[in-house]
Structures are given as structure tokens and as C-alpha cells.
Scaffold this motif. Structure first.
Motif, PDB file in Angstrom:
ATOM      1  N   ALA A  23      -4.517  11.049  -6.425  1.00  0.00           N
ATOM      2  CA  ALA A  23      -4.870  10.755  -7.707  1.00  0.00           C
ATOM      3  C   ALA A  23      -3.828   9.996  -8.205  1.00  0.00           C
ATOM      4  O   ALA A  23      -3.813   9.180  -9.440  1.00  0.00           O
ATOM      5  N   ALA A  24      -2.369  10.240  -7.975  1.00  0.00           N
ATOM      6  CA  ALA A  24      -1.161   9.597  -8.443  1.00  0.00           C
ATOM      7  C   ALA A  24      -1.203   8.319  -7.976  1.00  0.00           C
ATOM      8  O   ALA A  24      -0.346   7.621  -8.712  1.00  0.00           O
ATOM      9  N   CYS A  25      -1.766   7.836  -6.985  1.00  0.00           N
ATOM     10  CA  CYS A  25      -1.715   6.426  -6.471  1.00  0.00           C
ATOM     11  C   CYS A  25      -2.923   5.733  -6.537  1.00  0.00           C
ATOM     12  O   CYS A  25      -3.264   4.541  -6.187  1.00  0.00           O
ATOM     13  N   THR A  26      -3.966   6.199  -7.253  1.00  0.00           N
ATOM     14  CA  THR A  26      -5.266   5.598  -7.444  1.00  0.00           C
ATOM     15  C   THR A  26      -5.596   5.307  -8.666  1.00  0.00           C
ATOM     16  O   THR A  26      -5.455   6.140  -9.625  1.00  0.00           O
ATOM     17  N   PRO A  27      -5.904   4.066  -9.202  1.00  0.00           N
ATOM     18  CA  PRO A  27      -6.509   3.539 -10.619  1.00  0.00           C
ATOM     19  C   PRO A  27      -7.820   4.592 -11.022  1.00  0.00           C
ATOM     20  O   PRO A  27      -8.467   4.707 -10.324  1.00  0.00           O
ATOM     21  N   ARG A  42       0.762  -1.204   0.138  1.00  0.00           N
ATOM     22  CA  ARG A  42      -0.006   0.177   0.028  1.00  0.00           C
ATOM     23  C   ARG A  42       0.857   1.364  -0.254  1.00  0.00           C
ATOM     24  O   ARG A  42       2.068   1.274   0.569  1.00  0.00           O
ATOM     25  N   VAL A  43       0.529   2.256  -0.796  1.00  0.00           N
ATOM     26  CA  VAL A  43       0.982   3.563  -0.476  1.00  0.00           C
ATOM     27  C   VAL A  43       0.977   4.113   0.723  1.00  0.00           C
ATOM     28  O   VAL A  43      -0.092   4.101   1.230  1.00  0.00           O
ATOM     29  N   PRO A  44       1.992   4.483   1.407  1.00  0.00           N
ATOM     30  CA  PRO A  44       2.172   5.202   2.699  1.00  0.00           C
ATOM     31  C   PRO A  44       1.343   6.486   2.806  1.00  0.00           C
ATOM     32  O   PRO A  44       0.957   7.019   1.748  1.00  0.00           O
ATOM     33  N   ASP A  45       0.677   6.532   4.055  1.00  0.00           N
ATOM     34  CA  ASP A  45      -0.336   7.752   4.237  1.00  0.00           C
ATOM     35  C   ASP A  45       0.300   9.077   3.632  1.00  0.00           C
ATOM     36  O   ASP A  45      -0.523   9.853   3.075  1.00  0.00           O
ATOM     37  N   LYS A  46       1.599   9.615   3.966  1.00  0.00           N
ATOM     38  CA  LYS A  46       2.158  10.685   3.700  1.00  0.00           C
ATOM     39  C   LYS A  46       2.137  11.101   2.124  1.00  0.00           C
ATOM     40  O   LYS A  46       1.480  11.990   1.779  1.00  0.00           O
ATOM     41  N   PRO A  47       2.745  10.013   1.424  1.00  0.00           N
ATOM     42  CA  PRO A  47       2.532  10.586  -0.065  1.00  0.00           C
ATOM     43  C   PRO A  47       1.143  10.407  -0.588  1.00  0.00           C
ATOM     44  O   PRO A  47       0.715  10.981  -1.617  1.00  0.00           O
ATOM     45  N   ARG A  48       0.389   9.454  -0.247  1.00  0.00           N
ATOM     46  CA  ARG A  48      -1.007   9.387  -0.608  1.00  0.00           C
ATOM     47  C   ARG A  48      -1.579  10.697  -0.171  1.00  0.00           C
ATOM     48  O   ARG A  48      -2.634  11.087  -1.184  1.00  0.00           O
ATOM     49  N   LYS A  49      -1.541  11.172   1.041  1.00  0.00           N
ATOM     50  CA  LYS A  49      -2.338  12.562   1.176  1.00  0.00           C
ATOM     51  C   LYS A  49      -1.875  13.641   0.165  1.00  0.00           C
ATOM     52  O   LYS A  49      -2.660  14.503  -0.003  1.00  0.00           O
ATOM     53  N   ALA A  50      -0.584  13.578  -0.008  1.00  0.00           N
ATOM     54  CA  ALA A  50      -0.001  14.506  -0.918  1.00  0.00           C
ATOM     55  C   ALA A  50      -0.644  14.687  -2.314  1.00  0.00           C
ATOM     56  O   ALA A  50      -0.968  15.670  -3.055  1.00  0.00           O
TER      57      ALA A  50
END
Length: 400
Positions: free
Chosen positions: A45-49, A34-42
Motif C-alpha cells: 500500500a505504501a508504494c501503490t497509488p 519500480r520499487v524493488p520486490d522486497k520493500p514492495r512485499k513489506a
């Protein structure tokens, strides 16, 4: 309160049950995270299909369900070209079910039937898309992915995502059912390389610098400042040039010249780097791509910095905008020595004075010499000052 024997026995039983449920498979450690929370919150859209789910982690997303019928058509087309029955394909993926489950960091809450259906349909989907991309004659006349440029772009985005993956040996196992006389020695690697071009090789085999010296030994991260922006470095006398055919680690600062590899920036760049950084943050490999992104983030603080790097051929901007921002951190910075040399060069007294003179001259040009009226006003003020001084001196002399 002391535990009685019954409570101790109950707690022991619960913990023992959890230990028994823990996977004992250590041959294939988790490799799909899973993408860690910090880059996901940043940047969610860049980590979601956007178009299609690959694997079990995004299977329930409603907006992705439209592609499930496309996956079924891929399976039907695949079966028409091979002599193997559907039950043989199911048996093939069933043999590696426990191994595939162990490759995911998260616990997969799917029963055996649901899980096998996911990895079979998604694995065949990838094989079919690779084949259709390489052999256009295999495409159906109404194939929406290859006819719609936006869907194709979304598919590339989705196939690069850290969370949207299948273990490579699942795809390799299904690919073995393809008629090899039809392929004419073309391998899965060839198909994947054609599909992803430069992206695929970088994802699965990131270039690792030879003769590595860990920067943390040279510059402790807690005391280290990276470097000034590109514009500030230029003001201090640093020259920029691009390196042809270089990889991300061909960064050299010598004799006042900073040489950087060419970076193509398009609509997939953020997705690519974002997921690679997330992959490195999971501890799977050295954080070299993180180091490269941090270096570029240090150089780029304003649109003017981007324009400078574009003008020197270091960035090929295919987005049409000069704004870029990447915020990340690492305790292993590969370019620490380069940044240290840049800081030493740009902050010595001569180059510090040169940078200040450059900024002062630019301020004068912008505020006073930007148009003829500003220049005339400045000249008039200067003449008035001279006349005032002369008048004052004459007055003093008369008094004497």
C-alpha cells in the motif's frame, strides 16, 4: 550439437535486432524506477497509488480511471487561460518523447499517441493542481479534490510515490505556457514547495551531510551491530533530548546524552520514507535516509520505546498509536560511529550493572509491589523465613 551457418546467421540477426532496439540515449539515464520486490512485499500500500496515476506505470489500474475526467477538465481550464492552442501543447511534449521514455526503468508498452496523451494530461494535471492550491480563486465550486479531505490526503500520498512520477522538465516545459504576468514572479518551485511543504524539498534535494565519512570504512557492515533499543539505553544511563530545527543527520551522542532531531509521524510518513528508501536502493544516491530509518528502527522495538521518544519530544506522534516497525538493511550506514559509541557506553561494566539493576527493580515493583496485597504476601513470606531459621537454630542448640 554444432551450429550450422544458417542457425548462426539467424541467431546473429535476432541479437543484432535487439541491439538496434536498445536506446542509445545516454544523456538522460533512468530516474523513475519500480520499487524493488522486497520493500514492495513489506508494504504494497505504501508504494501503490490510491487516487490518481501519474505517468505510464500505473495507467491501467481500474480504480484510478475515475480521475481521468478530472484531468481532462484541468486541461480545458488550462486552455481557457492561455493563448496557445492544444496542438501547440501536443507538439511541445512530442519533442521530448524519446527522452521521457528513457527516463523510465521499465519499457513503456504504449504507442506514440497513447504515450503523448499520458504525459500531456498528467503534466497539465500537476500544473493545474499546483496553481489551484496556490491560487484558491482558480478552483471550481465543485472541485472534489480541494473539498474532500480524504481525497486530498490520497493525492499527497500518490504524488510522493517513486513509481508515480513524470520527469520534472516535462512539467517545467508545460508551466512555461502559463501567463507570467498572472504569476507575478511566482515560480514552479514556489508552487511545488507550497503543495508539498517539507516533503518536496526533501524529495528533490535530500540533505547530504557535509564532511562525509563513509561508515563502511569505520565499521564493516557484516560485523557491525547497530545499537540497543531506547528503553535499554535509558536503563544503562543514556539520556535523550531532541534537537530543534535539526535535519535527519543531526544525531550526536556526547557525555552520555543522545541528541536526535524531531520526527513527525503521520499518515504520510511511511509512504514518504518507504519511497525514499526504495529510491536509494536503486543506486541513484547515497543511502543516508536508509541509515536514518535503520537507526530509528534500532531504537524502536516496542511501544514503550516509542512512548519514551515521544515523552522526550523526539517523536511527534500524530497517529495515536505507539507501534512502529521498519525492517531494512544497507551496506552503507551513516550513523555507525554514533551507534558504536552508544554500544561502548551502554555495555561497559558500570552501565551494564546499572541496566540490570533497573530491570530487577522494575520486576520487583511489577511482581511484588504493584499492589498492597503483593507486598503483604512478600512480607509474610520473609517473616516466615526468618522464623523458620530461628526455629532451626534453636533446635540445633537444644540438641547440643
Amino acid at each position: 550439437m554444432a551450429l550450422d551457418d544458417a542457425m548462426i546467421e539467424t541467431l546473429t540477426s535476432k541479437i543484432d535486432h535487439k541491439l538496434g532496439a536498445l536506446s542509445t540515449n545516454t544523456s538522460y539515464p533512468s530516474c523513475i524506477y519500480r520499487v524493488p520486490d522486497k520493500p514492495r512485499k513489506a508494504n504494497e500500500a505504501a508504494c501503490t497509488p490510491r487516487l490518481v496515476s501519474i505517468g505510464p506505470l500505473h495507467r491501467q489500474r481500474g480504480q484510478l480511471q475515475g480521475m481521468e475526467s478530472y484531468k481532462l477538465r484541468c486541461l480545458r481550464n488550462f486552455l481557457t487561460r492561455i493563448t496557445v492552442k492544444l496542438c501547440d501543447l501536443v507538439r511541445s511534449v512530442a519533442k521530448c518523447e524519446s527522452i521521457v521514455r528513457g527516463c523510465y526503468e521499465d519499457k513503456i508498452n504504449l504507442n506514440q499517441e497513447q504515450f503523448l496523451e499520458v504525459i500531456l494530461l498528467d503534466g497539465i494535471f500537476i500544473v493545474e493542481v499546483f496553481l489551484k492550491n496556490f491560487f484558491p480563486r482558480l478552483r471550481e465550486e465543485s472541485d472534489i479534490i480541494f473539498k474532500n479531505r480524504w481525497m486530498w490526503s490520497d493525492l499527497l500520498h500518490d504524488m510522493l510515490l517513486l513509481e508515480n512520477q513524470l520527469p520534472i522538465y516535462v512539467i517545467d516545459n508545460l508551466f512555461n505556457f502559463v501567463d507570467h504576468s498572472f504569476l507575478n514572479r511566482i515560480t514552479l518551485h514556489d508552487l511545488a514547495h507550497e503543495f508539498f511543504k517539507d516533503f518536496l524539498l526533501f524529495l528533490h534535494n535530500p540533505p547530504v551531510p557535509l564532511n562525509r565519512k563513509r561508515s563502511s570504512l569505520l565499521f564493516p557492515a557484516m560485523n557491525f551491530q547497530y545499537t540497543r533499543s531506547a528503553t535499554e539505553l535509558k536503563q544503562a544511563g543514556v539520556k535523550f533530548c531532541h534537537v530543534e530545527d535539526g535535519d535527519f543527520f543531526d544525531v550526536v551522542f556526547i557525555n552520555g546524552e543522545l541528541r536526535l532531531p524531531i520526527l513527525i509521524v503521520n499518515d504520510l510518513t511511511e509512504t514518504f520514507f518507504g519511497n525514499i528508501i526504495a529510491f536509494e536502493q536503486c543506486g541513484y544516491c547515497w543511502r543516508d535516509i536508509t541509515s536514518y530509518v535503520i537507526l530509528m528502527d534500532s531504537l524502536i522495538n516496542t511501544p514503550e520505546d516509542v512512548d519514551l521518544l515521544v515523552n522526550h519530544g523526539i517523536i511527534k506522534n500524530e497517529l495515536g498509536e505507539s507501534e512502529a516497525e521498519v525492517v531494512t538493511e544497507t551496506d552503507e550506514f551513516y550513523f555507525a560511529k554514533v551507534c558504536g559509541n552508544l554500544n561502548k557506553y551502554s555495555r561497559d561494566p558500570f552501565h551494564e550493572f546499572k541496566a540490570k539493576w533497573f530491570r530487577w527493580r522494575r520486576m520487583l515493583r511489577r511482581n511484588y509491589f504493584g499492589n498492597p496485597w503483593s507486598f503483604i504476601s512478600l512480607l509474610a513470606a520473609f517473616v516466615l523465613l526468618i522464623l523458620t531459621v530461628i526455629q532451626t537454630v534453636c533446635s540445633i542448640l537444644q540438641v547440643k
